[in-house]
Design an enzyme around this catalytic site. Structure first.
Site, PDB file in Angstrom:
ATOM      1  N   LYS A  11       0.878  -1.275  -0.030  1.00  0.00           N
ATOM      2  CA  LYS A  11      -0.011  -0.237   0.042  1.00  0.00           C
ATOM      3  C   LYS A  11       0.979   1.141  -0.105  1.00  0.00           C
ATOM      4  O   LYS A  11       2.092   1.483   0.200  1.00  0.00           O
ATOM      5  CB  LYS A  11      -1.025  -0.021   1.249  1.00  0.00           C
ATOM      6  CG  LYS A  11      -2.056  -1.202   1.139  1.00  0.00           C
ATOM      7  CD  LYS A  11      -2.892  -1.133   2.329  1.00  0.00           C
ATOM      8  CE  LYS A  11      -3.960  -2.316   2.105  1.00  0.00           C
ATOM      9  NZ  LYS A  11      -5.020  -2.032   3.211  1.00  0.00           N
ATOM     10  N   TYR A  51     -12.298  -2.120  -3.371  1.00  0.00           N
ATOM     11  CA  TYR A  51     -13.075  -2.287  -2.056  1.00  0.00           C
ATOM     12  C   TYR A  51     -14.366  -2.538  -1.925  1.00  0.00           C
ATOM     13  O   TYR A  51     -14.938  -1.978  -0.728  1.00  0.00           O
ATOM     14  CB  TYR A  51     -12.010  -1.327  -1.211  1.00  0.00           C
ATOM     15  CG  TYR A  51     -10.910  -1.643  -0.711  1.00  0.00           C
ATOM     16  CD1 TYR A  51     -10.691  -2.655   0.258  1.00  0.00           C
ATOM     17  CD2 TYR A  51      -9.600  -0.914  -0.971  1.00  0.00           C
ATOM     18  CE1 TYR A  51      -9.403  -3.149   0.660  1.00  0.00           C
ATOM     19  CE2 TYR A  51      -8.535  -1.324  -0.449  1.00  0.00           C
ATOM     20  CZ  TYR A  51      -8.363  -2.335   0.293  1.00  0.00           C
ATOM     21  OH  TYR A  51      -7.021  -2.811   0.592  1.00  0.00           O
ATOM     22  N   ASN A 114      -1.868   0.241   6.884  1.00  0.00           N
ATOM     23  CA  ASN A 114      -1.619  -0.997   7.418  1.00  0.00           C
ATOM     24  C   ASN A 114      -0.661  -1.806   6.271  1.00  0.00           C
ATOM     25  O   ASN A 114      -0.590  -3.079   6.363  1.00  0.00           O
ATOM     26  CB  ASN A 114      -2.530  -1.867   7.794  1.00  0.00           C
ATOM     27  CG  ASN A 114      -3.729  -2.279   6.936  1.00  0.00           C
ATOM     28  OD1 ASN A 114      -3.697  -1.817   5.627  1.00  0.00           O
ATOM     29  ND2 ASN A 114      -4.607  -2.951   7.431  1.00  0.00           N
ATOM     30  N   HIS A 117      -2.184  -5.463   1.492  1.00  0.00           N
ATOM     31  CA  HIS A 117      -3.413  -6.106   1.054  1.00  0.00           C
ATOM     32  C   HIS A 117      -3.089  -7.678   0.829  1.00  0.00           C
ATOM     33  O   HIS A 117      -2.193  -7.735   0.073  1.00  0.00           O
ATOM     34  CB  HIS A 117      -4.268  -5.619   0.188  1.00  0.00           C
ATOM     35  CG  HIS A 117      -5.343  -6.454  -0.261  1.00  0.00           C
ATOM     36  ND1 HIS A 117      -6.482  -6.552   0.438  1.00  0.00           N
ATOM     37  CD2 HIS A 117      -5.458  -7.171  -1.300  1.00  0.00           C
ATOM     38  CE1 HIS A 117      -7.401  -7.187  -0.280  1.00  0.00           C
ATOM     39  NE2 HIS A 117      -6.530  -7.884  -1.441  1.00  0.00           N
ATOM     40  N   GLU A 128      -9.538 -10.954  -7.537  1.00  0.00           N
ATOM     41  CA  GLU A 128      -8.616  -9.750  -7.499  1.00  0.00           C
ATOM     42  C   GLU A 128      -7.518  -9.885  -8.409  1.00  0.00           C
ATOM     43  O   GLU A 128      -7.028  -8.904  -8.888  1.00  0.00           O
ATOM     44  CB  GLU A 128      -8.003  -9.813  -5.912  1.00  0.00           C
ATOM     45  CG  GLU A 128      -9.241  -9.346  -5.081  1.00  0.00           C
ATOM     46  CD  GLU A 128      -8.629  -9.372  -3.613  1.00  0.00           C
ATOM     47  OE1 GLU A 128      -9.419  -9.334  -2.784  1.00  0.00           O
ATOM     48  OE2 GLU A 128      -7.480  -9.747  -3.298  1.00  0.00           O
TER      49      GLU A 128
HETATM   50  N1  UDP Z   1      -9.816  -0.634   7.387  1.00  0.00           N
HETATM   51  C1  UDP Z   1      -9.855   0.526   7.986  1.00  0.00           C
HETATM   52  N2  UDP Z   1     -10.311   0.506   9.401  1.00  0.00           N
HETATM   53  C2  UDP Z   1     -10.937  -0.550   9.944  1.00  0.00           C
HETATM   54  C3  UDP Z   1     -11.029  -1.773   9.192  1.00  0.00           C
HETATM   55  C4  UDP Z   1     -10.435  -1.879   7.961  1.00  0.00           C
HETATM   56  O1  UDP Z   1      -9.144   1.490   7.603  1.00  0.00           O
HETATM   57  O2  UDP Z   1     -11.574  -0.360  10.950  1.00  0.00           O
HETATM   58  C5  UDP Z   1      -9.144  -0.802   6.354  1.00  0.00           C
HETATM   59  C6  UDP Z   1      -7.735  -1.712   6.516  1.00  0.00           C
HETATM   60  O3  UDP Z   1      -6.846  -0.977   5.456  1.00  0.00           O
HETATM   61  C7  UDP Z   1      -7.854  -2.914   5.781  1.00  0.00           C
HETATM   62  C8  UDP Z   1      -9.014  -2.715   4.714  1.00  0.00           C
HETATM   63  O4  UDP Z   1      -9.811  -1.816   5.250  1.00  0.00           O
HETATM   64  O5  UDP Z   1      -6.726  -3.537   5.334  1.00  0.00           O
HETATM   65  C9  UDP Z   1      -9.756  -3.946   4.488  1.00  0.00           C
HETATM   66  O6  UDP Z   1     -10.325  -4.372   5.675  1.00  0.00           O
HETATM   67  P1  UDP Z   1     -10.286  -6.085   5.948  1.00  0.00           P
HETATM   68  O7  UDP Z   1     -11.112  -6.319   7.402  1.00  0.00           O
HETATM   69  O8  UDP Z   1     -10.644  -6.875   4.795  1.00  0.00           O
HETATM   70  O9  UDP Z   1      -8.917  -6.260   6.650  1.00  0.00           O
HETATM   71  P2  UDP Z   1      -7.727  -6.853   5.830  1.00  0.00           P
HETATM   72  O10 UDP Z   1      -8.151  -8.312   4.953  1.00  0.00           O
HETATM   73  O11 UDP Z   1      -6.719  -6.177   4.960  1.00  0.00           O
HETATM   74  O12 UDP Z   1      -6.745  -7.606   6.925  1.00  0.00           O
END
Ligand code: UDP
Length: 141
Positions: A11, A51, A114, A117, A128
């Site tokens: 990211k 997303y 974070n 992805h 994807e």
């Molecule tokens: N995210 C966020 N706030 C939250 C939860 C998720 O900004 O409270 C963002 C974060 O960048 C995350 C993405 O949304 O990586 C997708 O969320 P998911 O639950 O799918 O997490 P991942 O699969 O990326 O661990």
């Protein structure tokens, strides 16, 4: 265990920290091969579609804005159990909860910035990979 392909995105926060190589080294050390890659600036339409499952969530707009804040490194990783292996390497979504030694524990600043992805299941991995690499080269190595 099956040979799988999974989609990884390094990211904008991690690209800005100049750790594309350090993160990719972790994939390689775990036996995952990069079989397709591109460094791109996403469009808003692409980020919103990618997303789309989170469209109704309160963090959706901030997430899309964050994904547009700079270029991202998109890779297809291939290897045994690649989907789960990549998720293990990434660590929990919130870096404060991510296990020590994971990518998010070491490189992420917050739950929204974070670092990486990774696809979470075979169906999402296939969708994807097709979303970003349809018609482009994905190599067998
Ligand atoms: N995210 C966020 N706030 C939250 C939860 C998720 O900004 O409270 C963002 C974060 O960048 C995350 C993405 O949304 O990586 C997708 O969320 P998911 O639950 O799918 O997490 P991942 O699969 O990326 O661990």
């Amino acid at each position: 265990m099956a040979i799988e392909r999974t989609l990884s995105i390094i990211k904008p926060d991690a690209v800005a920290k100049n750790v594309i190589g350090q993160i990719t080294s972790r994939f390689e050390a775990a036996g995952l091969k990069v079989v397709a890659a591109k460094l791109v600036q996403l469009s808003r339409a692409e980020a919103e579609q990618f997303y789309g499952v989170h469209r109704a969530r309160p963090f959706f707009k901030d997430l899309v804005d964050f994904m547009l804040s700079g270029p991202v490194m998109i890779q297809v990783l291939e290897g045994e159990d690649a989907i789960a292996k990549n998720r293990d390497l990434m660590g929990a979504t919130d870096p404060k909860k991510a296990a020590p030694g994971t990518i998010r524990a070491d490189f992420a600043d917050s739950i929204d910035a974070n670092a990486v992805h990774g696809s979470d299941a075979p169906e999402t991995a296939a969708a994807e990979v097709a979303f970003f690499f349809a018609g482009l080269n994905v190599y067998s190595r």
